[in-house]
Design an enzyme around this catalytic site. Structure first.
Site, PDB file in Angstrom:
ATOM      1  CG  ASP A 225      -1.995   0.166   1.103  1.00 23.79           C
ATOM      2  OD1 ASP A 225      -1.827   1.396   0.320  1.00 23.79           O
ATOM      3  OD2 ASP A 225      -3.582   0.453   1.514  1.00 23.79           O
ATOM      4  CG  ASP A 226      -1.092   5.139  -0.257  1.00 28.81           C
ATOM      5  OD1 ASP A 226      -1.047   4.642  -1.188  1.00 28.81           O
ATOM      6  OD2 ASP A 226      -2.120   4.870   0.465  1.00 28.81           O
TER       7      ASP A 226
END
Ligand code: NAG
Ligand code: NAG
Ligand code: NAG
Ligand code: NAG
Ligand code: NAG
Ligand code: NAG
Ligand code: NAG
Length: 437
Positions: A225-226
């Site tokens: 994810d980020d």
């Protein structure tokens, strides 16, 4: 399979040191005595810390076993209870059955994976001051596959734990650790290597959430994810809680995240995000660079964001902003709570092998304003799409950007977008060199 902390071969023993405050030191050392005791002036091992400690305890002396299987809950409990006699804080819990449950965060209203609540994080602390978690590049394996599997099979009725979570605290230093396979995310600071499989669900690298004065630097993050997700609460709960993330410095980070951003601002930003200074960042095979994500119902703002010096290779979007991200905790969000996105500055960007230069999509009837982009050179890949700059509901200016930008962001002559020259207080915090036996 258990969710005990796995101490990798890299790492011999687990150290817990504290005086009035708690320090966890992960390192490979040999110490004979257990319990909380004074550290003499021996200096064969040194570590940088906000403040040095007088007492120490060694987890293996309390029965801790670093084989990735044994539950070390009792060992942690005894070590920390012993330390509490000279240090007033601390805690760490392991197996799922032993894993304490926490109420949802007030700024989120519900858990992210499941509404009912959430598991305590592997290393969790609240209302702490002066905490150092460091490790000579030792490894904490969050053994997240157990949790990702449950997540994919929809078997979670509480939200997954993080590897490290620190709430309502001041003076926190997390440094020189390798965090692998976090059940979901980790938080804060320096010299971290964070590795999670790129296909693991919602494994943000570092999430400063309603934090003032945070410095994240010299870290390498591989994430599903980020790499860094800057947040501050979700819709009506975040608006009510009203605590922004501000005065955040991010520098010298390398990120690999094929399906997400190097730095995401939001989408949960309902307490506001302001004064973020991001500098000297590298992304490789990452979906986008510094992305703004928000939605109707979030309220608050993202403003005074300064980004300088991006070196990007293999990106889907160099610039990406999304004003209709959706994702609400419940249907009770206020459709009139429009976020104010303004003062987003980027300069000195070099990008190679890019699919789209920009997708900048503000919120309908709530444009993102004050966007400034200067000195940008983007080399688009062979399969380049025709519309390189797709802009809707945004306003701003550009200078020295190739390929040519969209009409909503016209070239306005020669200038540099702003980047602050003053220093934030967190930039001046120096670590002392401490030693212990
Ligand atoms: C820390 O460990 C990681 C993996 O365990 C390694 O890739 C990295 O190079 C190490 N960093 C330092 C400074 O030794
Ligand atoms: C959560 O799930 C476990 C089994 O997976 C079950 O024993 C427990 O009762 C559930 N708790 C809630 C609050 O639904
Ligand atoms: C991290 O490790 C490096 C290399 O070993 C060392 O120079 C530095 O002081 C350490 N920093 C912290 C904050 O522990
Ligand atoms: C958004 O914030 C800016 C800067 O604080 C302010 O000048 C502007 O009036 C705000 N816009 C709206 C629509 O509230
Ligand atoms: C433009 O950006 C490049 C790459 O970051 C940098 O080396 C150069 O100094 C910048 N030019 C100006 C005029 O700031
Ligand atoms: C360019 O990007 C594509 C994905 O868009 C990737 O498959 C390819 O390996 C990249 N090429 C280079 C030279 O990095
Ligand atoms: C441009 O962006 C808008 C809004 O997100 C989208 O609806 C449209 O399909 C995009 N246009 C192209 C050509 O990709």
């Amino acid at each position: 399979m258990s969710q005990t902390m796995k101490l990798c071969p890299l790492l011999g023993n687990y150290y817990v040191i504290g005086v009035i405050s708690l320090v966890l030191i992960l390192g490979s050392l040999n110490v004979k005595e257990a319990e909380c005791r004074v550290v003499y002036g021996m200096d064969n091992i040194q570590y940088p810390a906000i403040n040095c400690r007088k007492h120490s305890a060694v987890l293996t002396d309390f029965g801790g076993v670093g084989d990735g299987k044994t539950s070390n809950t009792m060992a942690f409990r005894s070590a920390i209870s012993k330390l509490s006699q000279c240090a007033s804080d601390g805690g760490a819990q392991l197996d799922e059955s032993e894993w304490p449950q926490l109420p949802v965060l007030p700024s989120y209203g519900r858990g992210r994976d499941a509404a009912a609540g959430r598991f305590s994080s592997l290393i969790f602390g609240t209302n702490l001051a002066d905490v150092v978690i460091t490790g000579q590049n030792g490894t904490i394996d969050g053994q997240g596959s157990y949790w990702w599997d449950k997540f994919h099979k929809n078997q979670l009725n509480l939200t997954r734990p993080y590897t490290i979570e620190i709430m309502y605290s001041d003076q926190i230093q997390i440094s020189n650790l390798t965090l692998v396979n976090s059940p979901s995310c980790n938080i804060i600071i320096q010299g971290l290597t964070i590795l999670a499989p790129v296909d693991s669900p919602n494994t943000d690298g570092i999430d400063p959430d309603s934090c003032t004065n945070t410095r994240i630097e010299d870290s390498f993050i591989v994430s599903g994810d980020d790499c860094i997700a800057v947040k501050s609460g979700w819709d009506e709960y975040g608006i009510k809680f009203g605590m922004p993330t501000q005065h955040l410095v991010i520098r010298r980070i390398t990120c690999i995240s094929p399906d997400s951003a190097m730095i995401a601002l939001g989408s949960e930003m309902s307490g506001g995000i302001q004064d973020v200074r991001a500098e000297d960042l590298t992304a490789i095979n990452t979906e986008s660079a510094v992305r703004v994500k928000t939605a109707v119902g979030r309220g608050a703002y993202v403003k005074d964001i300064f980004v300088k010096g991006l070196n990007l290779n293999t990106m889907k979007y160099v610039f990406w902003m999304t004003g209709s991200y959706g994702s609400h905790p419940d249907p009770n969000f206020d459709p009139k709570a429009l976020p104010n996105i303004t003062g987003i500055n980027y300069r000195d960007v070099v990008a190679k092998n890019v699919t789209y230069s920009a997708k900048l999509e503000g919120t309908t009837n709530d444009p993102f304003t004050g966007i400034c982009i200067s000195n940008v050179s983007i080399q688009v890949s062979e399969q380049q799409k025709k519309l390189q700059w797709n802009c809707t509901d945004v306003a701003g200016v550009t200078s020295g950007v190739t390929p040519t930008t969209c009409p909503l962001l016209p070239e306005k002559g020669k200038f540099d977008c702003p980047f602050p020259t003053d220093k934030l207080p967190i930039e001046d915090v120096q670590l002392k060199t401490c030693s212990f036996i």
